[in-house]
Design a protein around this motif. Structure first.
Motif, PDB file in Angstrom:
ATOM      1  N   THR A 151       0.844  -1.205   0.000  1.00 36.74           N
ATOM      2  CA  THR A 151       0.000   0.000   0.000  1.00 36.74           C
ATOM      3  C   THR A 151       0.876   1.251   0.000  1.00 36.74           C
ATOM      4  O   THR A 151       0.616   2.206  -0.751  1.00 36.74           O
ATOM      5  N   VAL A 152       1.922   1.219   0.809  1.00 42.07           N
ATOM      6  CA  VAL A 152       2.831   2.373   0.878  1.00 42.07           C
ATOM      7  C   VAL A 152       3.495   2.597  -0.487  1.00 42.07           C
ATOM      8  O   VAL A 152       3.603   3.735  -0.965  1.00 42.07           O
ATOM      9  N   ARG A 153       3.903   1.496  -1.115  1.00 37.80           N
ATOM     10  CA  ARG A 153       4.537   1.595  -2.440  1.00 37.80           C
ATOM     11  C   ARG A 153       3.553   2.219  -3.454  1.00 37.80           C
ATOM     12  O   ARG A 153       3.896   3.137  -4.204  1.00 37.80           O
ATOM     13  N   ALA A 154       2.327   1.718  -3.457  1.00 35.83           N
ATOM     14  CA  ALA A 154       1.323   2.242  -4.402  1.00 35.83           C
ATOM     15  C   ALA A 154       1.040   3.719  -4.132  1.00 35.83           C
ATOM     16  O   ALA A 154       0.885   4.512  -5.065  1.00 35.83           O
ATOM     17  N   LEU A 155       0.997   4.082  -2.852  1.00 38.88           N
ATOM     18  CA  LEU A 155       0.745   5.491  -2.499  1.00 38.88           C
ATOM     19  C   LEU A 155       1.879   6.374  -2.997  1.00 38.88           C
ATOM     20  O   LEU A 155       1.641   7.439  -3.577  1.00 38.88           O
ATOM     21  N   ALA A 156       3.113   5.913  -2.778  1.00 28.08           N
ATOM     22  CA  ALA A 156       4.268   6.716  -3.195  1.00 28.08           C
ATOM     23  C   ALA A 156       4.266   6.878  -4.719  1.00 28.08           C
ATOM     24  O   ALA A 156       4.499   7.978  -5.237  1.00 28.08           O
ATOM     25  N   GLU A 157       3.994   5.776  -5.418  1.00 22.64           N
ATOM     26  CA  GLU A 157       3.986   5.850  -6.892  1.00 22.64           C
ATOM     27  C   GLU A 157       2.881   6.768  -7.384  1.00 22.64           C
ATOM     28  O   GLU A 157       3.081   7.596  -8.271  1.00 22.64           O
ATOM     29  N   GLN A 158       1.681   6.636  -6.788  1.00 22.30           N
ATOM     30  CA  GLN A 158       0.549   7.423  -7.272  1.00 22.30           C
ATOM     31  C   GLN A 158       0.660   8.889  -6.858  1.00 22.30           C
ATOM     32  O   GLN A 158       0.323   9.775  -7.642  1.00 22.30           O
ATOM     33  N   ALA A 159       1.144   9.135  -5.645  1.00 19.05           N
ATOM     34  CA  ALA A 159       1.174  10.522  -5.142  1.00 19.05           C
ATOM     35  C   ALA A 159       1.995  11.426  -6.059  1.00 19.05           C
ATOM     36  O   ALA A 159       1.672  12.610  -6.227  1.00 19.05           O
ATOM     37  N   SER A 215      -9.853   6.694 -12.874  1.00 20.92           N
ATOM     38  CA  SER A 215      -8.586   6.039 -13.207  1.00 20.92           C
ATOM     39  C   SER A 215      -8.877   4.568 -13.473  1.00 20.92           C
ATOM     40  O   SER A 215      -9.920   4.040 -13.055  1.00 20.92           O
ATOM     41  N   GLU A 216      -7.915   3.900 -14.115  1.00 20.14           N
ATOM     42  CA  GLU A 216      -8.112   2.477 -14.409  1.00 20.14           C
ATOM     43  C   GLU A 216      -8.242   1.670 -13.121  1.00 20.14           C
ATOM     44  O   GLU A 216      -8.936   0.644 -13.077  1.00 20.14           O
ATOM     45  N   ASP A 217      -7.572   2.141 -12.067  1.00 22.61           N
ATOM     46  CA  ASP A 217      -7.662   1.424 -10.788  1.00 22.61           C
ATOM     47  C   ASP A 217      -9.116   1.256 -10.331  1.00 22.61           C
ATOM     48  O   ASP A 217      -9.466   0.263  -9.701  1.00 22.61           O
ATOM     49  N   SER A 218      -9.960   2.254 -10.622  1.00 23.31           N
ATOM     50  CA  SER A 218     -11.356   2.163 -10.166  1.00 23.31           C
ATOM     51  C   SER A 218     -12.044   0.955 -10.809  1.00 23.31           C
ATOM     52  O   SER A 218     -12.868   0.290 -10.182  1.00 23.31           O
ATOM     53  N   ILE A 219     -11.684   0.650 -12.049  1.00 27.48           N
ATOM     54  CA  ILE A 219     -12.294  -0.502 -12.735  1.00 27.48           C
ATOM     55  C   ILE A 219     -11.785  -1.797 -12.102  1.00 27.48           C
ATOM     56  O   ILE A 219     -12.563  -2.696 -11.782  1.00 27.48           O
ATOM     57  N   TRP A 220     -10.464  -1.844 -11.872  1.00 23.69           N
ATOM     58  CA  TRP A 220      -9.880  -3.042 -11.247  1.00 23.69           C
ATOM     59  C   TRP A 220     -10.524  -3.289  -9.888  1.00 23.69           C
ATOM     60  O   TRP A 220     -10.917  -4.419  -9.563  1.00 23.69           O
ATOM     61  N   VAL A 221     -10.676  -2.227  -9.096  1.00 28.92           N
ATOM     62  CA  VAL A 221     -11.240  -2.387  -7.748  1.00 28.92           C
ATOM     63  C   VAL A 221     -12.708  -2.815  -7.842  1.00 28.92           C
ATOM     64  O   VAL A 221     -13.153  -3.711  -7.111  1.00 28.92           O
ATOM     65  N   GLY A 222     -13.463  -2.221  -8.758  1.00 32.12           N
ATOM     66  CA  GLY A 222     -14.862  -2.627  -8.946  1.00 32.12           C
ATOM     67  C   GLY A 222     -14.956  -4.105  -9.303  1.00 32.12           C
ATOM     68  O   GLY A 222     -15.793  -4.842  -8.769  1.00 32.12           O
ATOM     69  N   ALA A 253     -14.136  12.223  -3.413  1.00 29.26           N
ATOM     70  CA  ALA A 253     -14.515  10.798  -3.409  1.00 29.26           C
ATOM     71  C   ALA A 253     -13.947  10.143  -4.664  1.00 29.26           C
ATOM     72  O   ALA A 253     -13.833  10.788  -5.712  1.00 29.26           O
ATOM     73  N   ALA A 254     -13.574   8.866  -4.550  1.00 32.02           N
ATOM     74  CA  ALA A 254     -13.025   8.100  -5.690  1.00 32.02           C
ATOM     75  C   ALA A 254     -11.776   8.762  -6.268  1.00 32.02           C
ATOM     76  O   ALA A 254     -11.517   8.668  -7.467  1.00 32.02           O
ATOM     77  N   ASN A 255     -11.019   9.443  -5.402  1.00 33.88           N
ATOM     78  CA  ASN A 255      -9.788  10.071  -5.897  1.00 33.88           C
ATOM     79  C   ASN A 255      -8.773   8.985  -6.274  1.00 33.88           C
ATOM     80  O   ASN A 255      -8.811   7.864  -5.763  1.00 33.88           O
ATOM     81  N   VAL A 256      -7.852   9.353  -7.150  1.00 28.98           N
ATOM     82  CA  VAL A 256      -6.947   8.339  -7.707  1.00 28.98           C
ATOM     83  C   VAL A 256      -5.990   7.781  -6.657  1.00 28.98           C
ATOM     84  O   VAL A 256      -5.550   6.630  -6.763  1.00 28.98           O
ATOM     85  N   LEU A 257      -5.688   8.566  -5.633  1.00 28.21           N
ATOM     86  CA  LEU A 257      -4.770   8.080  -4.588  1.00 28.21           C
ATOM     87  C   LEU A 257      -5.441   6.978  -3.758  1.00 28.21           C
ATOM     88  O   LEU A 257      -4.861   5.910  -3.535  1.00 28.21           O
TER      89      LEU A 257
END
Ligand code: PLP
Length: 445
Positions: A87-95, A105-112, A317-321
């Motif tokens: 999670t920390v890695r993903a946050l650092a990359e996305q931030a 973002s594409e992540d929203s589709i993956w999470v859905g 809401a649903a922000n990319v981070l």
């Protein structure tokens, strides 16, 4: 010895061992209302709150340098363990690539897709907190059914949702003690029945004015109160027959497994809400819909017209981070393997506590749901929220929490709950068993 004799000794020890926390607590009285940044932070058992310095995995350190095993884990928001590496890695990359855009973002589709796989509901939306997910789900249920009221179970908790701060007083709906500034009388918005009472549920739904039942699949906020065999079937059957939507809040009961209680026990909710740990503690929440509800909503709600003033959603809401953190947490932290380990640790914790209770002949009991374990200071398992609430003992609660804290263990401040994270170890659990048994021995001496 009794609690009244033991508590002053523990309070004294806490004050002696936390001079830096005391100093900060005194300074906080200046800029912060009631000396805390958020009202719940006053609820800890010492004379002042413990100030945190840093946390990692299942442990944290306070500003006085003491280390603790954390079984509170942010009251579930950190059920992943603190700052899990993926999670920390993903946050650092996305931030560094954007935090919030009001664009998907594409992540929203993956999470859905992943939430659909886990919980069985095909369509999803995102919010920042479980409170908001519940608020939005309730609004949508009202919109769909054109009914004004919701139904909750006595002693439920679903976040700071106005309609849910209702309780039963002599059989009538009343505002719960401590409810701050209710906008309208609670009986205007809410019907309340006791958990496991299918007859009362039937009676209240028969009024025909209930848009939705909002419930956890097992109560977890007044101690754990499990459903009796057949209760969920009765709940589902009655809600369908009365055309009331069923919203299952999995925010805490995700402790039952990767798809929460819903997947573990084959529930079929119309809507499902979840928040807290899904992004490793970064604010993120989700609410999902059955295919039927999703189709009705898409028919009913205009896709664009006035979408920003409909009472649902929010700028961040649903922000990319949040979604990057959610994706990493679901993919790499709250995995099937992690749950198997966490649940086994929950069993070990439960056995240790049950053994100490028996050995010292105390009139208490311990309950578990997946990786969440709770002890209650009464001999019988509660059947309803009222049963559980009547078993609460504020002084004993405070003593046990403080006794544990003074020996390097943090339990949740509200009740005697312990949660296992993927980073929790058998040694952590055994430390609690030892300290709990020591407290039990002192109390029964
Ligand atoms: C079952 C349940 N739903 C919703 C919430 C609200 O979560 P949040 O405070 O993160 O909005 C809580 C919080 O304790 C909860 O226990």
């Amino acid at each position: 010895m009794n609690v009244g004799e033991l508590l002053p000794r523990e309070l004294d020890r806490f004050e002696r061992e936390h001079p830096r926390s005391r100093e900060l607590a005194e300074r906080a009285e200046g800029p912060l209302l009631s000396g805390v940044p958020m009202p719940w932070m006053i609820r800890w058992p010492g004379a002042f709150p413990l100030f945190a310095a840093e946390a990692e995995g299942a442990r944290f350190r306070d500003v006085d340098g003491h280390e603790y095993v954390d079984f509170c884990l942010g009251d579930t928001a950190a059920m992943t363990g603190h700052s899990p590496e993926p999670t920390v890695r993903a946050l650092a990359e996305q931030a560094g690539r954007g935090i919030t855009l009001m664009l998907p973002s594409e992540d929203s589709i993956w999470v859905g897709e992943e939430l659909a796989r886990r919980f069985g509901l095909p369509r999803w939306q995102f919010a920042l907190t479980a409170t908001d997910a519940n608020r939005f789900a309730i609004r949508l249920a009202r919109e769909l059914t054109k009914r004004p009221r919701i139904l909750v179970f006595n002693w439920c908790y679903h976040g700071s949702v106005d309609e849910t701060f209702a309780t039963l007083e002599n059989g009538a709906v009343a505002s719960r003690e401590g409810n701050v500034g209710p906008p309208v009388a609670l009986d205007e918005t809410t019907r309340v029945v006791e958990w496991n009472d299918a007859e009362a549920l039937e009676r209240e739904l028969a009024h025909g004015d209930v848009a939705c039942v909002l419930t956890e699949p097992a109560l977890t906020n007044v101690g754990i109160v499990l459903p009796e065999p057949g209760f969920h079937d009765a709940l589902r059957e009655a809600t369908r027959r009365h055309e009331t939507l069923l919203i299952i809040d999995e925010t805490h009961t995700i402790c039952a497994g990767p798809g929460g209680y819903t997947a573990a026990y084959g529930l079929e909710p119309d809507l499902l809400t979840i928040g807290k740990p899904i992004a490793g503690g970064v604010p993120a929440a989700a609410y999902g819909f059955s295919a039927e509800v999703a189709a009705l909503l898409e028919e009913l709600l205009p896709r664009d017209e006035k979408a920003d003033v409909g009472g649902i959603g929010g700028t961040v809401a649903a922000n990319v981070l949040s979604l990057a953190a959610t994706r990493a947490t679901l993919a790499e932290v709250l995995t099937d393997e992690a749950f198997a380990r966490m649940i086994a640790l929950g069993e070990r914790f439960e056995e240790g506590v049950a053994d100490a209770i028996e050995r010292h002949g105390l009139p208490w009991h311990v309950t578990r749901l997946g990786c969440r374990v709770e002890y209650l200071f009464r001999p019988e398992w509660p059947r309803t929220g009222s049963d559980a609430a009547s078993g609460a003992d504020a002084e004993l609660d405070r003593f046990i929490h403080l006794y544990a804290l003074n020996r390097g263990i943090l339990l949740t401040p509200f009740h005697n709950m312990a949660l296992m994270s993927p980073a929790t170890t058998e040694a952590d659990v055994d430390l609690h068993t030892e300290v709990f048994a020591q407290a039990a021995a002192e109390l029964s001496a």
